[in-house]
Write a protein that holds these residues in place. Structure first.
Motif, PDB file in Angstrom:
ATOM      1  N   HIS A 161       0.887  -1.295   0.020  1.00 49.81           N
ATOM      2  CA  HIS A 161       0.186  -0.109  -0.078  1.00 49.81           C
ATOM      3  C   HIS A 161       0.830   1.210  -0.132  1.00 49.81           C
ATOM      4  CE1 HIS A 161      -3.996  -2.017   0.528  1.00 49.81           C
ATOM      5  NE2 HIS A 161      -3.029  -2.891   1.533  1.00 49.81           N
ATOM      6  N   LEU A 162       2.209   1.258   0.470  1.00 50.96           N
ATOM      7  CA  LEU A 162       3.107   2.536   0.594  1.00 50.96           C
ATOM      8  C   LEU A 162       3.663   2.775  -0.766  1.00 50.96           C
ATOM      9  CD1 LEU A 162       5.099   1.230   3.364  1.00 50.96           C
ATOM     10  CD2 LEU A 162       3.022   2.781   3.498  1.00 50.96           C
ATOM     11  N   LEU A 163       3.357   1.929  -1.946  1.00 50.67           N
ATOM     12  CA  LEU A 163       3.831   2.172  -3.302  1.00 50.67           C
ATOM     13  C   LEU A 163       2.874   3.089  -3.960  1.00 50.67           C
ATOM     14  CD1 LEU A 163       5.147  -1.249  -4.486  1.00 50.67           C
ATOM     15  CD2 LEU A 163       6.712   0.814  -3.948  1.00 50.67           C
ATOM     16  N   ARG A 164       2.890   4.190  -4.600  1.00 48.33           N
ATOM     17  CA  ARG A 164       2.520   4.970  -5.524  1.00 48.33           C
ATOM     18  C   ARG A 164       2.796   4.723  -6.952  1.00 48.33           C
ATOM     19  NH1 ARG A 164       0.409   5.209  -1.685  1.00 48.33           N
ATOM     20  NH2 ARG A 164      -1.062   3.826  -2.927  1.00 48.33           N
ATOM     21  N   ALA A 165       1.793   4.661  -7.724  1.00 43.74           N
ATOM     22  CA  ALA A 165       1.965   4.379  -9.208  1.00 43.74           C
ATOM     23  C   ALA A 165       0.964   5.272 -10.068  1.00 43.74           C
ATOM     24  CB  ALA A 165       1.759   3.009  -9.525  1.00 43.74           C
ATOM     25  N   GLU A 166       1.638   5.815 -11.013  1.00 49.02           N
ATOM     26  CA  GLU A 166       0.832   6.491 -12.024  1.00 49.02           C
ATOM     27  C   GLU A 166       1.334   5.872 -13.630  1.00 49.02           C
ATOM     28  OE1 GLU A 166       1.332  10.685 -11.896  1.00 49.02           O
ATOM     29  OE2 GLU A 166       0.450  10.987  -9.991  1.00 49.02           O
ATOM     30  N   PHE A 167       0.318   5.771 -14.458  1.00 47.67           N
ATOM     31  CA  PHE A 167       0.552   5.161 -15.607  1.00 47.67           C
ATOM     32  C   PHE A 167       0.148   5.946 -16.683  1.00 47.67           C
ATOM     33  CE2 PHE A 167      -0.822   2.050 -12.244  1.00 47.67           C
ATOM     34  CZ  PHE A 167       0.325   1.246 -12.226  1.00 47.67           C
ATOM     35  N   SER A 168       0.863   5.632 -17.778  1.00 50.61           N
ATOM     36  CA  SER A 168       0.632   6.208 -19.272  1.00 50.61           C
ATOM     37  C   SER A 168       0.482   5.029 -19.967  1.00 50.61           C
ATOM     38  CB  SER A 168       1.822   6.980 -19.769  1.00 50.61           C
ATOM     39  OG  SER A 168       2.242   8.069 -18.706  1.00 50.61           O
ATOM     40  N   LEU A 169      -0.822   4.711 -20.186  1.00 50.21           N
ATOM     41  CA  LEU A 169      -1.226   3.515 -20.514  1.00 50.21           C
ATOM     42  C   LEU A 169      -0.663   3.167 -21.995  1.00 50.21           C
ATOM     43  CD1 LEU A 169      -4.562   2.874 -19.115  1.00 50.21           C
ATOM     44  CD2 LEU A 169      -2.615   1.782 -18.399  1.00 50.21           C
ATOM     45  N   GLU A 170      -1.011   4.159 -22.811  1.00 50.55           N
ATOM     46  CA  GLU A 170      -0.635   3.905 -24.262  1.00 50.55           C
ATOM     47  C   GLU A 170       0.932   3.958 -24.660  1.00 50.55           C
ATOM     48  OE1 GLU A 170      -3.190   6.507 -26.954  1.00 50.55           O
ATOM     49  OE2 GLU A 170      -4.990   5.563 -26.206  1.00 50.55           O
ATOM     50  N   ASP A 171       1.521   4.719 -24.080  1.00 48.71           N
ATOM     51  CA  ASP A 171       3.037   5.031 -23.888  1.00 48.71           C
ATOM     52  C   ASP A 171       3.788   3.982 -23.136  1.00 48.71           C
ATOM     53  OD1 ASP A 171       2.554   7.161 -25.511  1.00 48.71           O
ATOM     54  OD2 ASP A 171       2.557   8.759 -23.681  1.00 48.71           O
ATOM     55  N   VAL A 203      -8.080  -6.531   1.898  1.00 45.91           N
ATOM     56  CA  VAL A 203      -7.784  -5.275   1.529  1.00 45.91           C
ATOM     57  C   VAL A 203      -8.423  -3.986   1.792  1.00 45.91           C
ATOM     58  CG1 VAL A 203      -7.096  -3.831  -0.692  1.00 45.91           C
ATOM     59  CG2 VAL A 203      -6.318  -6.196  -0.463  1.00 45.91           C
ATOM     60  N   PRO A 204      -9.961  -4.180   1.513  1.00 42.55           N
ATOM     61  CA  PRO A 204     -10.737  -3.072   2.248  1.00 42.55           C
ATOM     62  C   PRO A 204     -10.630  -2.628   3.454  1.00 42.55           C
ATOM     63  CG  PRO A 204     -11.850  -4.959   0.742  1.00 42.55           C
ATOM     64  CD  PRO A 204     -10.688  -5.359   1.152  1.00 42.55           C
ATOM     65  N   THR A 205      -9.950  -3.577   4.432  1.00 38.38           N
ATOM     66  CA  THR A 205      -9.971  -3.235   6.000  1.00 38.38           C
ATOM     67  C   THR A 205      -8.715  -1.899   6.122  1.00 38.38           C
ATOM     68  OG1 THR A 205      -8.439  -4.866   6.425  1.00 38.38           O
ATOM     69  CG2 THR A 205     -10.445  -5.603   6.393  1.00 38.38           C
ATOM     70  N   ARG A 206      -7.962  -2.020   5.028  1.00 41.94           N
ATOM     71  CA  ARG A 206      -6.690  -1.235   5.094  1.00 41.94           C
ATOM     72  C   ARG A 206      -6.796   0.160   4.442  1.00 41.94           C
ATOM     73  NH1 ARG A 206      -3.520  -5.593   3.097  1.00 41.94           N
ATOM     74  NH2 ARG A 206      -3.219  -7.232   4.590  1.00 41.94           N
ATOM     75  N   ASN A 207      -6.042   1.022   5.176  1.00 38.37           N
ATOM     76  CA  ASN A 207      -6.062   2.596   4.484  1.00 38.37           C
ATOM     77  C   ASN A 207      -5.323   2.089   3.064  1.00 38.37           C
ATOM     78  OD1 ASN A 207      -4.327   4.950   3.923  1.00 38.37           O
ATOM     79  ND2 ASN A 207      -5.649   5.657   5.409  1.00 38.37           N
ATOM     80  N   SER A 208      -5.820   2.810   2.024  1.00 37.42           N
ATOM     81  CA  SER A 208      -5.117   2.351   0.693  1.00 37.42           C
ATOM     82  C   SER A 208      -3.849   2.980   0.450  1.00 37.42           C
ATOM     83  CB  SER A 208      -6.380   2.555  -0.346  1.00 37.42           C
ATOM     84  OG  SER A 208      -6.299   4.011  -0.241  1.00 37.42           O
ATOM     85  N   TYR A 209      -3.499   3.957   1.355  1.00 37.32           N
ATOM     86  CA  TYR A 209      -2.406   4.686   1.054  1.00 37.32           C
ATOM     87  C   TYR A 209      -1.119   4.277   2.105  1.00 37.32           C
ATOM     88  CZ  TYR A 209      -4.651   8.069  -1.715  1.00 37.32           C
ATOM     89  OH  TYR A 209      -5.516   8.874  -2.779  1.00 37.32           O
TER      90      TYR A 209
END
Length: 261
Positions: A56-66, A194-200
């Protein structure tokens, strides 16, 4: 009018999602790019939120087409950028360092890595359901509940738990249409840790599952098929998609309707 309000894809299983305006149906019935990748350990087991709260500590952003992922590792000053196809080994090395053991990133472009491989179509929830469920947990926002439930398509213009109309007796399905894409609703999704936890942060909300079960039972709508609830820790709906729908595109704003059964 009931309509498709959001489409959310999760390119790497257990990491952050990305909101899109349109998504294409794959031959399996899954949505393109959703859970296309998953992280595995050396025993070929998923490295996911069920088994490792640290994820949950990982942050990800995606450029799907690229084909890029921007990955923010805790403690680093800026995101690291990886090309999915050209820099996968470097991405695997970075993830291995983060988890403290060797991992690999596997790819499935036909179905991805859904929890329910028998019903790999988009998971469905309504906006009103997320608002209602978030209200059960002080301090949890609607967007945070959305991140915890991780559904693919969100329907607005309907009451809370409307999606419980999308399944019926075991062995049968409910046909519904989103724009020109036909879906078959199968069952209410069994939730995990998973839903029991803070997502960040991964911190557990006290008594989350107990509160959820109690509230879900007393708010069960009259249209829900009670025979499908061996317990009440269920939310959102799993689907299948007929082969006739392969290649079609889901579009935000499309009308949603349950078809005559």
């Amino acid at each position: 009018m009931s309509h498709l309000a959001k489409i959310l894809l999760y390119p790497i299983k257990s990491l952050d999602g990305v909101e899109v305006e349109a998504a294409t149906v794959l031959p399996s019935g899954a949505l393109q790019y959703d859970r296309e990748f998953a992280i595995f350990d050396e025993q070929n087991r998923f490295v996911n939120g069920k088994r490792y709260a640290k994820i949950h500590l990982l942050r990800a952003e995606f450029s799907l087409e690229d084909r890029f992922v921007h990955l923010q590792i805790p403690g680093s000053n800026s995101p690291q950028v990886f090309h999915f196809d050209e820099e996968r080994k470097r991405l695997e090395a970075t993830l291995s360092d983060f988890f403290g053991f060797a991992v690999t990133l596997k790819q499935n472009t036909n179905m991805g890595f859904p929890d329910d491989t028998e019903s790999p179509g988009a998971t469905v929830i309504s906006t009103a359901t997320l608002i209602e469920v978030a209200s059960w947990f002080p301090g949890v926002s609607v967007d945070e509940m959305r991140r915890r439930m991780r559904a693919n398509i969100e329907i607005d213009g309907v009451p809370a738990f409307w999606e419980d109309r999308l399944f019926t007796a075991e062995g049968k399905t409910v046909s519904f249409q989103v724009g020109d894409v036909l879906f078959c609703g199968v069952n209410s999704c069994q939730r995990c840790l998973v839903p029991t936890r803070n997502s960040y942060l991964g911190a557990v909300y006290p008594n989350f599952q107990k509160i959820f079960v109690q509230k879900r039972q007393v708010t069960m709508p009259p249209w829900a098929d009670a025979s499908r609830f061996n317990h009440f820790y269920r939310l959102s709906v799993n689907t299948k998609v007929p082969t006739s729908e392969v290649g079609k595109t889901l579009q935000v704003g499309s009308k949603v309707q349950i078809l005559p059964q």
